[in-house]
Design a protein around this motif. Structure first.
Motif, PDB file in Angstrom:
ATOM      1  N   LEU A  38      -7.076   2.442  -1.491  1.00  0.00           N
ATOM      2  CA  LEU A  38      -6.554   1.156  -1.055  1.00  0.00           C
ATOM      3  C   LEU A  38      -7.678   0.279  -0.537  1.00  0.00           C
ATOM      4  N   GLY A  66       0.814  -1.211   0.000  1.00  0.00           N
ATOM      5  CA  GLY A  66       0.000   0.000   0.000  1.00  0.00           C
ATOM      6  C   GLY A  66       0.845   1.255   0.000  1.00  0.00           C
ATOM      7  N   ALA A  79       1.122   3.884  -3.063  1.00  0.00           N
ATOM      8  CA  ALA A  79       0.826   5.295  -2.784  1.00  0.00           C
ATOM      9  C   ALA A  79       1.935   6.190  -3.320  1.00  0.00           C
ATOM     10  N   GLN A  89      -1.082   9.311   5.629  1.00  0.00           N
ATOM     11  CA  GLN A  89      -2.032  10.421   5.554  1.00  0.00           C
ATOM     12  C   GLN A  89      -1.610  11.595   6.429  1.00  0.00           C
ATOM     13  N   ASN A 108      -2.653  -2.321   7.600  1.00  0.00           N
ATOM     14  CA  ASN A 108      -3.048  -1.372   6.555  1.00  0.00           C
ATOM     15  C   ASN A 108      -3.501  -0.045   7.139  1.00  0.00           C
ATOM     16  N   LEU A 119      -5.136  10.048  -0.845  1.00  0.00           N
ATOM     17  CA  LEU A 119      -4.926   8.664  -0.415  1.00  0.00           C
ATOM     18  C   LEU A 119      -6.096   8.276   0.479  1.00  0.00           C
ATOM     19  N   LEU A 177      -8.348   4.874   2.243  1.00  0.00           N
ATOM     20  CA  LEU A 177      -8.354   3.459   2.610  1.00  0.00           C
ATOM     21  C   LEU A 177      -9.778   3.019   2.862  1.00  0.00           C
ATOM     22  N   ALA A 201      -1.621   3.452   6.481  1.00  0.00           N
ATOM     23  CA  ALA A 201      -2.398   4.537   5.874  1.00  0.00           C
ATOM     24  C   ALA A 201      -2.441   5.759   6.780  1.00  0.00           C
TER      25      ALA A 201
END
Length: 423
Positions: free
Chosen positions: A154, A138, A142, A172, A164, A185, A187, A168
């Motif tokens: 994602l 991921g 990204a 972020q 994850n 981005l 998720l 993320a």
């Protein structure tokens, strides 16, 4: 970042995240290369700074997966190590330093009278990655998407949910301090059972879907998607061993192809041999592979020829399937032509090999095998960052459409034709 902060903002309607990512992609396409490169450096620093928290989150996933008797294969893909996290950090740093592919001018295939005609590489828009385990993927995706001016959605598997979310969150937060638009981005929650089915039909907002994992994940997406799909293939690569080919080279190539970490993208799992191949060479190869932990399987002809070896019989359906383990199936074919025909019908079609000393055979193989890439007397071993400051690959595509081969930055762009009249 404390462990209890591993929560990420999600919408009751997961598709709201897709719409946000689409809107962000329109703004992201207008950003400067320097802004995106700076954001990538911040992402790399954040991933490194919070690596311990990410590893702790990954431990939760591993413990839960073991309790649920998740297959060992997925556990291997799921497990993060300091080296794997650092590998993702290195890739993000490399991406920040690479030349910007966006707005790169290339020659146009035609010219318009009294106008200047050229082409430029441009972002695709919003891209979705649907992936099985592989938490660090991921972060890598990204980075590649932001480098090419694309936003990313994602959708990971349930087994990797804590990992994850942790990754993320870190990325972020780094992006929040950058000059890039919000929501570039996103998720999606892994526990939303219908989200993948809905996701692959969002052709109004998504420009591309990239599935990465076992065939059981990839094939349903291909069958149901209205969004263009760039499939990432894993395993079931073939090697044809010519009578003139070196035993030592065959042994080395097979072993090296299985060294990809964590996923055996280009692992050789099937070997085709000519009837003239010496039995002593086969026995030497098999014994050496077994010493390395490989399981050896064979077709009916080889099992009949070597009854004392207790070779396992490879079933007909296995020749089209990826083992994704240290298993090699051997089969006799009468000629290179028959071998190429078998490869074209049964391999996964992304990376197949030839070991030979014949230049003529090399030419035949490179022209006759329809796979995205062919390797002659060299290992197909895959690496996402083959050389520092060189290039970055997300995977290997065997799709028979607009793009095949290494999934690099250019694979995440489109060509725009610009026709500009003279004043």
């Amino acid at each position: 970042m404390a462990n209890d902060s591993f929560e990420i903002e999600t919408s009751d309607n997961p598709l709201a995240a897709v719409r946000r990512a689409h809107q962000a992609s329109l703004e992201l396409a207008q950003t400067l290369s320097s802004e995106r490169s700076q954001a990538l450096r911040r992402m790399a620093e954040a991933l490194s700074d919070y690596s311990s928290d990410i590893l702790e989150a990954n431990t939760l996933d591993l413990e839960a997966s073991r309790d649920m008797a998740v297959p060992d294969l997925l556990l291997d893909w799921l497990k993060l190590t300091p080296e794997r996290v650092q590998g993702a950090v290195n890739i993000l740093k490399c991406l920040s330093d690479l030349p910007d592919p966006i707005r790169r001018v290339i020659n146009a295939p035609f010219q318009v009278e009294e106008a200047q005609t050229y082409c430029q590489l441009m972002p695709l828009g919003a891209i979705a990655l649907v992936y099985e385990a592989f938490p660090e993927l991921g972060a890598i995706a990204a980075g590649m998407c932001l480098k090419t001016g694309n936003s990313l959605v994602l959708k990971g598997s349930t087994e990797a949910s804590h990992s994850n979310i942790a990754i993320a969150n870190v990325l972020q937060e780094a992006l929040a301090d950058s000059q890039l638009p919000d929501h570039c981005l996103e998720l999606l929650p892994s526990d939303t059972g219908t989200s993948v089915r809905e996701l692959v039909n969002q052709d109004r907002y998504l420009s591309l879907i990239i599935p990465h994992g076992r065939e059981s994940l990839v094939q349903p997406i291909i069958e149901k998607a209205t969004v263009p799909v760039l499939r990432s293939a894993i395993g079931n690569c073939y090697l044809y061993w010519s009578p003139s080919g070196s035993l030592d080279l065959v042994r080395s190539i097979i072993n090296d192809s299985h060294q990809s970490d964590p996923d055996p993208v280009n692992a050789i799992e099937k070997v085709l041999i000519h009837p003239e191949q010496r039995p002593s060479s086969l026995l030497s190869l098999w014994n050496g592979l077994r010493d390395k932990g490989f399981t050896i399987r064979g077709d009916e002809a080889l099992i009949e020829e070597f009854p004392d070896l207790e070779l396992e019989l490879a079933q007909p359906e296995e020749w089209r399937q990826a083992y994704l383990t240290k298993t090699i199936a051997f089969k006799k074919v009468e000629s290179l032509q028959e071998g190429m025909l078998w490869i074209n019908q049964h391999s996964s079609g992304h990376a197949d090999c030839l070991v030979t000393e014949s230049y003529h055979e090399s030419c035949q193989f490179s022209l006759g095998v329809k796979s995205a890439s062919v390797y002659i007397n060299v290992s197909p071993r895959f690496a996402r960052l083959p050389k520092p400051n060189h290039t970055v690959y997300l995977g290997m595509s065997n799709r028979g459409g607009y793009y095949r081969g290494f999934i690099n930055l250019e694979a995440l762009t489109r060509i725009k034709h610009v026709i500009q009249g003279h004043d």
